[in-house]
Structure formats: structure tokens, C-alpha cells
Design an enzyme around this catalytic site. Sequence first.
Site, mmCIF file in Angstrom:
data_model
loop_
_atom_site.group_PDB
_atom_site.id
_atom_site.type_symbol
_atom_site.label_atom_id
_atom_site.label_comp_id
_atom_site.label_asym_id
_atom_site.label_seq_id
_atom_site.Cartn_x
_atom_site.Cartn_y
_atom_site.Cartn_z
ATOM 1 N N GLY A 72 38.672 19.200 75.272
ATOM 2 C CA GLY A 72 38.178 20.556 74.976
ATOM 3 C C GLY A 72 37.997 20.771 73.482
ATOM 4 N N ARG A 90 30.015 19.977 76.608
ATOM 5 C CA ARG A 90 28.774 20.327 75.906
ATOM 6 C C ARG A 90 28.407 19.240 74.900
ATOM 7 N NH1 ARG A 90 30.568 26.463 74.825
ATOM 8 N NH2 ARG A 90 32.586 25.422 74.917
ATOM 9 N N THR A 105 39.190 33.018 70.408
ATOM 10 C CA THR A 105 38.354 31.818 70.590
ATOM 11 C C THR A 105 37.257 32.232 71.584
ATOM 12 O OG1 THR A 105 39.665 31.147 72.492
ATOM 13 C CG2 THR A 105 40.412 30.330 70.350
ATOM 14 N N LYS A 126 49.306 28.153 84.403
ATOM 15 C CA LYS A 126 50.077 27.927 83.180
ATOM 16 C C LYS A 126 51.577 27.789 83.480
ATOM 17 C CE LYS A 126 46.673 27.553 80.267
ATOM 18 N NZ LYS A 126 46.394 26.298 79.551
ATOM 19 N N VAL A 136 36.798 17.256 82.731
ATOM 20 C CA VAL A 136 38.145 16.745 83.062
ATOM 21 C C VAL A 136 38.488 16.926 84.544
ATOM 22 C CG1 VAL A 136 39.149 16.986 80.739
ATOM 23 C CG2 VAL A 136 39.342 18.882 82.358
ATOM 24 N N TYR A 139 45.506 32.470 86.909
ATOM 25 C CA TYR A 139 45.635 31.867 85.566
ATOM 26 C C TYR A 139 47.116 31.642 85.263
ATOM 27 C CZ TYR A 139 45.327 31.065 80.527
ATOM 28 O OH TYR A 139 45.447 30.521 79.268
HETATM 29 N N1 LIG Z 1 42.668 31.839 73.445
HETATM 30 C C1 LIG Z 1 43.813 32.261 73.946
HETATM 31 O O1 LIG Z 1 44.169 33.454 73.849
HETATM 32 C C2 LIG Z 1 44.734 31.292 74.620
HETATM 33 C C3 LIG Z 1 46.076 31.659 74.773
HETATM 34 C C4 LIG Z 1 46.947 30.781 75.407
HETATM 35 C C5 LIG Z 1 46.490 29.565 75.848
HETATM 36 N N2 LIG Z 1 45.185 29.219 75.692
HETATM 37 C C6 LIG Z 1 44.753 27.907 76.196
HETATM 38 O O2 LIG Z 1 44.201 27.157 75.134
HETATM 39 C C7 LIG Z 1 43.332 26.163 75.655
HETATM 40 C C8 LIG Z 1 42.046 26.165 74.841
HETATM 41 O O3 LIG Z 1 41.394 27.401 74.995
HETATM 42 P P1 LIG Z 1 40.644 28.151 73.806
HETATM 43 O O4 LIG Z 1 41.305 29.432 73.599
HETATM 44 O O5 LIG Z 1 40.432 27.249 72.668
HETATM 45 O O6 LIG Z 1 39.260 28.488 74.565
HETATM 46 P P2 LIG Z 1 37.752 27.990 74.336
HETATM 47 O O7 LIG Z 1 37.313 28.332 72.962
HETATM 48 O O8 LIG Z 1 36.981 28.539 75.476
HETATM 49 O O9 LIG Z 1 37.856 26.402 74.459
HETATM 50 C C9 LIG Z 1 38.076 25.771 75.702
HETATM 51 C C10 LIG Z 1 37.731 24.304 75.597
HETATM 52 O O10 LIG Z 1 38.033 23.687 76.851
HETATM 53 C C11 LIG Z 1 36.915 22.906 77.263
HETATM 54 N N3 LIG Z 1 36.824 22.850 78.720
HETATM 55 C C12 LIG Z 1 36.884 23.897 79.594
HETATM 56 N N4 LIG Z 1 36.692 23.439 80.845
HETATM 57 C C13 LIG Z 1 36.530 22.090 80.753
HETATM 58 C C14 LIG Z 1 36.288 21.065 81.699
HETATM 59 N N5 LIG Z 1 36.209 21.320 83.013
HETATM 60 N N6 LIG Z 1 36.144 19.795 81.258
HETATM 61 C C15 LIG Z 1 36.232 19.522 79.940
HETATM 62 N N7 LIG Z 1 36.457 20.436 78.991
HETATM 63 C C16 LIG Z 1 36.600 21.712 79.396
HETATM 64 C C17 LIG Z 1 35.707 23.618 76.648
HETATM 65 O O11 LIG Z 1 34.652 22.672 76.430
HETATM 66 P P3 LIG Z 1 33.276 22.585 77.256
HETATM 67 O O12 LIG Z 1 32.954 23.956 77.751
HETATM 68 O O13 LIG Z 1 32.293 22.025 76.272
HETATM 69 O O14 LIG Z 1 33.584 21.610 78.342
HETATM 70 C C18 LIG Z 1 36.262 24.066 75.308
HETATM 71 O O15 LIG Z 1 36.137 23.034 74.350
HETATM 72 C C19 LIG Z 1 43.164 26.489 77.124
HETATM 73 O O16 LIG Z 1 43.980 25.609 77.877
HETATM 74 C C20 LIG Z 1 43.663 27.911 77.245
HETATM 75 O O17 LIG Z 1 44.164 28.220 78.517
HETATM 76 C C21 LIG Z 1 44.301 30.047 75.071
#
Ligand SMILES: NC(=O)c1ccc[n+]([C@@H]2O[C@H](COP(=O)([O-])OP(=O)(O)OC[C@H]3O[C@@H](n4cnc5c(N)ncnc54)[C@H](OP(=O)(O)O)[C@@H]3O)[C@@H](O)[C@H]2O)c1
Length: 260
Positions: free
Chosen positions: A14, A40, A193, A162, A66, A158
Site C-alpha cells: 500500500g 495503482r 490520508t 482491526k 494483496v 472495520y
Molecule cells: N488514516 C487513518 O485514519 C488510519 C487510522 C488507523 C489505521 N489506518 C490504517 O492504515 C493503513 C493505510 O491507510 P492510509 O490511511 O494510508 O489510507 P490510504 O491513503 O487510502 O492508503 C491505503 C493504501 O492501501 C493500498 N491498498 C488498499 N487496498 C489494497 C489492495 N487490495 N491491494 C493492494 N493495496 C491496497 C492502497 O493502494 P492502491 O489503492 O493503489 O492499491 C493505498 O496505497 C490501513 O491499513 C488503514 O486501515 C489508517
Amino acid sequence: MKGSIKGKWAVVTGATSGIGKATACLLSQHGCNVIITGRRAERISALRDELKTQYGTEVLDYCFDVRNRQACQMMADDLSKRGIVPHVLINNAGLAAGKCKIYEGDTEDWERMIDTNIKGLLYMTRCLLPAMVAQGKGHIILIGSTAGHIVYPEGNVYHATKFAVKALNEAINLDLAGTRIRCCSIDPGAAETEFSLVRFHGDAEKAKQVYEGYTPLKAEDIADVILYVLQTPPHVNITNVVMYPTAQRSVYVWDKSGLI
Ligand SMILES: NC(=O)c1ccc[n+]([C@@H]2O[C@H](COP(=O)([O-])OP(=O)(O)OC[C@H]3O[C@@H](n4cnc5c(N)ncnc54)[C@H](OP(=O)(O)O)[C@@H]3O)[C@@H](O)[C@H]2O)c1
């Protein structure tokens, strides 16, 4: 003594956005060779070129989903053909899809979350951990969430994914007892993000509202913590980090006055 990541290989899933992208950038900046993944293609290749030019580290990019077990295995096989055993695996790829009462939930959203956040993490771990075990060293980082500690209304599935990451972090650590391989779940609260944009199916207005009235975490804040954990000496295993923005003390307690 601080452990160094310089010259080591780290897989970041990701890496096309948010926390994964910030982490790939920071690790490269510190001399770590990175293997970046995401679906992407144009973003992945642009990041590869940017990191190579900016930091001169080695970068490999793989474009796959993934949720596809064979694709995860193909990546692992390709690395092994190249003679690369990653020292670090950052299981970051994940998402929330939708936010509504469970009896109104979209089962396709549920499957996307379960298949990505749990099964994708498991596939990547199953594909890459054996080589780390054979080599006798390595570090796994799971990106969990404060959503894996406490449930808020309409977060249902969700949260379930987690909470599963939390259980898997404990399980991986137990199963790695007796090895030098470490595992840590880093569990952020609200971070700005593309997370909310994805959650609300591209509704930019709704996504923006999530971050109004306070300063959320930035992807770079989480990348900093990942770097810290990776740089601890080999006898130190930080197994869990919970981090909130200062304006958020739990999933329920917020200061949205604009003060912080
Ligand atoms: N932002 C928050 O508030 C927050 C808080 C707690 C935890 N998290 C966790 O942090 C992690 C990253 O999220 P983020 O906040 O950075 O969000 P984000 O900006 O939407 O990034 C998510 C990333 O995951 C990749 N992804 C999603 N589905 C995928 C798939 N099926 N196969 C391969 N890659 C995939 C996306 O890439 P592509 O779309 O290019 O595949 C993207 O690079 C996640 O596990 C999320 O649950 C986020």
C-alpha cells in the site's frame, strides 16, 4: 546501540498513498532499499522513479492486489529468484469501506475489508516470513488501528478486521518466540490520508469533514514511529504502539475546538 536499516530491504504494501507512501519515502531517505506495492500502476512507478532519483537507494515495484494470494506468492518468488530476503515487511495495505449500521451494511464492502485487512496481511506474511525464519532475522510491522482496541458506532466490520490484526500481532509474536524476528502493531487514531475518501466511496466533501476542527495525525508521523521501531537494537521488541492526535484521546473523546 541503534539498529540500522541502511542497505536492508523492506517490503511496504500500500505504498501508493498515505502511510505506506510516507514510510517508503522515509525508509529510502535512511538508505533502506524498498519494495513498494499497490494496485495503482502509475503511482507505483512514479514513486519508484522519485525514490531512486532522490535517495539513490534500490527500489523494486510490484503492482498487485494483496487479496490475490497467487499474486502475493509471485512477488515472493520473484524476490527469491533475485536472491533478496526482505529484512522488513510492513503490512500496511488496508481500508475502511462504508460506515453504517450493521443491518444496513453492504456485504461487498465487508468482503473488501476482510479480504484486504485480514487475508491480504496473512498472505503477505505467509509468503515472506518463511525466508526470514530461515535467515534467522527480520521485522514485521502491522498497521492496525485504534479501531482494533475500541469500537465506535457504525464501524462494525472495520473494527472486526482491526481487532483481528491485534490478535494476529500477538499470535505472530508468540509463534516467533525463540527466533530473533520481531513483530509490532502500530495502531493510529485519525490520520489524514486517502482513508476517508476511500471509506466514503469517493465523497470528497464527507471525507474532508472527518478532519475539520483539529489537527489530525499526518502519514509522516506514523512513518516516524515505524522508523523508530525498526531502528531499535535487536534485543528490543516494541510489540505495540498506540498513537492518537493530541486532539483525540479515544475514539469517543475529541477536542474539535480548533485549539490543537
Ligand atoms: N488514516 C487513518 O485514519 C488510519 C487510522 C488507523 C489505521 N489506518 C490504517 O492504515 C493503513 C493505510 O491507510 P492510509 O490511511 O494510508 O489510507 P490510504 O491513503 O487510502 O492508503 C491505503 C493504501 O492501501 C493500498 N491498498 C488498499 N487496498 C489494497 C489492495 N487490495 N491491494 C493492494 N493495496 C491496497 C492502497 O493502494 P492502491 O489503492 O493503489 O492499491 C493505498 O496505497 C490501513 O491499513 C488503514 O486501515 C489508517
